[in-house]
Design an enzyme around this catalytic site. Structure first.
Site, PDB file in Angstrom:
ATOM      1  N   GLU A 182       4.236  -5.838   3.983  1.00 47.39           N
ATOM      2  CA  GLU A 182       4.108  -5.250   5.322  1.00 47.39           C
ATOM      3  C   GLU A 182       5.396  -5.498   6.119  1.00 47.39           C
ATOM      4  O   GLU A 182       6.084  -6.493   5.919  1.00 47.39           O
ATOM      5  CB  GLU A 182       2.925  -5.872   6.067  1.00 47.39           C
ATOM      6  N   ASP A 204      -0.352   4.424   1.055  1.00 44.40           N
ATOM      7  CA  ASP A 204      -0.816   5.477   1.968  1.00 44.40           C
ATOM      8  C   ASP A 204      -0.169   5.323   3.338  1.00 44.40           C
ATOM      9  O   ASP A 204       0.415   4.285   3.669  1.00 44.40           O
ATOM     10  CB  ASP A 204      -2.338   5.460   2.098  1.00 44.40           C
ATOM     11  N   HIS A 238       3.590   3.718  12.611  1.00 42.02           N
ATOM     12  CA  HIS A 238       2.692   4.764  13.116  1.00 42.02           C
ATOM     13  C   HIS A 238       3.289   5.574  14.252  1.00 42.02           C
ATOM     14  O   HIS A 238       2.629   6.471  14.781  1.00 42.02           O
ATOM     15  CB  HIS A 238       1.346   4.176  13.576  1.00 42.02           C
ATOM     16  N   GLU A 266      -5.162   1.790   2.634  1.00 38.97           N
ATOM     17  CA  GLU A 266      -5.050   0.623   3.510  1.00 38.97           C
ATOM     18  C   GLU A 266      -5.238   1.010   4.970  1.00 38.97           C
ATOM     19  O   GLU A 266      -5.706   0.212   5.774  1.00 38.97           O
ATOM     20  CB  GLU A 266      -3.688  -0.049   3.309  1.00 38.97           C
ATOM     21  N   GLU A 267      -4.845   2.240   5.318  1.00 35.55           N
ATOM     22  CA  GLU A 267      -4.822   2.641   6.723  1.00 35.55           C
ATOM     23  C   GLU A 267      -6.176   3.111   7.247  1.00 35.55           C
ATOM     24  O   GLU A 267      -6.261   3.555   8.392  1.00 35.55           O
ATOM     25  CB  GLU A 267      -3.784   3.758   6.924  1.00 35.55           C
ATOM     26  N   ASP A 313       6.015   1.534   7.519  1.00 38.29           N
ATOM     27  CA  ASP A 313       4.660   1.104   7.132  1.00 38.29           C
ATOM     28  C   ASP A 313       4.146   1.918   5.952  1.00 38.29           C
ATOM     29  O   ASP A 313       3.456   2.908   6.133  1.00 38.29           O
ATOM     30  CB  ASP A 313       3.736   1.239   8.327  1.00 38.29           C
ATOM     31  N   HIS A 323       0.838  -1.209   0.000  1.00 37.77           N
ATOM     32  CA  HIS A 323       0.000   0.000   0.000  1.00 37.77           C
ATOM     33  C   HIS A 323       0.867   1.251   0.000  1.00 37.77           C
ATOM     34  O   HIS A 323       2.010   1.242   0.477  1.00 37.77           O
ATOM     35  CB  HIS A 323      -0.998  -0.007   1.163  1.00 37.77           C
TER      36      HIS A 323
END
Length: 358
Positions: free
Chosen positions: A159, A72, A333, A130-131, A100, A70
């Site tokens: 991931e 984003d 994150h 995705e988030e 991430d 992903h």
């Protein structure tokens, strides 16, 4: 905005795509750059669906592999543009998205451009949203609208996995456990029924709960059941008439969503239980020949994936899928999110070795 140089070192390519801010909902500019760069690769057939880009080799191989990542990120917190630091002899790239999962995405972009004749046919997928919610997820949208793009014999999601292999993933369930009381003025509390007080047994059951460790296809998955939010009350002088405890259940991939729901209903028997979100897990799928070959090429001992990832979407299509990417998921994150440079190179080398047989 300068274009992406897919011939650059994977670390510099990671830095370049991380420095293009792409918080969920704002993936367009980065998707434009990826599309422009990958359309210039002659051995790939490229299609774009919204801000999701699919690039395929069409070599007529008997095996097809899907490799996805992903593009984003979660919101920024003064952690862009990226920067390098050396900590205890380890060179790191810091910034939002480094772990991430734009390091994994960068490796995939570089290999997609360079490997004109991989041993299997490859479907490369770079997707948006995705988030955030299930309804916006680009891979889920692709599954619903163009499922043919996901057809494969094996799938890899980039991931973060500390450059190791994490097979499958736990399932994920959220439920609201409600209690109902009766409002009254707090000066005459005996007239009402306090819904927050009635929630005490819910917390007692959670505190006493003993989660399982479950072996699935040789990997041991740890389950969990935890309160994540609690809401109740309308004012400082009113006895609350409702309390809602939201619980999160992570369940082993051997347990179906229906079985997970029944388990929650058993644990909270006697209470009003409402399921608000549920996603199936994914078995490791490491027993099929192509997965065994991947493990051998990478040279890593597979581990379980405790969190939920989009490998579950492939598993739902009966496609074995694993997580394999640079970065520690514990740094995802965080404000000091970073990826070790060595892990970017390790994942690139592992994927290259497997896709080429080198």
């Amino acid at each position: 905005m300068p274009g992406l140089d897919l011939t650059a070192d994977a670390v510099l390519l990671t830095q370049a795509i991380c420095d293009v801010e792409s918080v969920s909902g704002n993936e367009g500019p980065l998707a434009d750059l990826i599309e422009a760069a990958i359309r210039a690769v002659p051995h790939l057939t490229v299609r774009r669906y919204g801000d999701t880009i699919v690039a395929r080799t069409e070599l007529g191989r008997p095996i097809r592999v899907a490799i996805a990542g992903h593009i984003d990120t979660v919101p920024l917190n003064d952690n862009l543009p990226t920067w390098f630091e050396e900590v205890d002899g380890e060179r790191r790239l810091y910034g939002r998205g480094t772990t991430d999962m734009k390091a994994g995405t960068a490796v995939q972009l570089k290999l997609a451009a360079e490997l004109a004749e991989p041993l299997p046919d490859v479907t490369w997928i770079w997707y948006d949203h995705e988030e955030v919610g299930e309804d916006l997820n680009g891979l889920n949208r692709l599954l619903q609208e163009h499922p043919e793009e996901l057809q494969a014999d094996f799938a890899i999601l980039g991931e973060p996995s500390i450059a190791g292999i994490e097979g499958g993933c736990n399932g994920n369930l959220r439920a609201e456990i409600r209690t109902s009381g009766r409002r009254a003025h707090s000066a005459r509390g005996w007239i009402g029924v306090n819904a927050i007080h009635l929630a005490a047994p819910i917390l007692d059951r959670l505190a006493a709960y003993e989660p399982r460790s479950v072996e699935v296809d040789g990997l041991v998955y740890r389950e969990g059941l935890n309160a994540v939010t609690i809401h109740g009350g309308v004012a400082g002088n009113v006895i609350p008439d409702e309390c809602v405890v939201q619980v999160n259940h992570r369940f082993a991939p051997s347990r179906s969503p229906e079985e997970a729901v029944r388990h929650i209903e058993e644990v909270f028997a006697g209470f009003d239980v409402r399921i608000v979100d549920i996603a199936a897990g994914a078995r490791p799928g490491l027993d099929v020949p192509i997965a065994k070959a991947f493990v051998e090429a990478v040279g890593a001992e597979p581990r379980p994936k405790y969190g939920w990832t989009d490998v579950a979407r492939f598993a739902g299509l009966r496609i074995p899928a694993v997580n394999y990417g640079p970065g520690d998921p514990l740094k995802a994150h965080t404000d000091d999110e970073y990826v070790p440079v060595d892990q970017i190179h390790a994942v690139e080398a592992g994927l290259r070795a497997w896709l080429t047989g080198a």
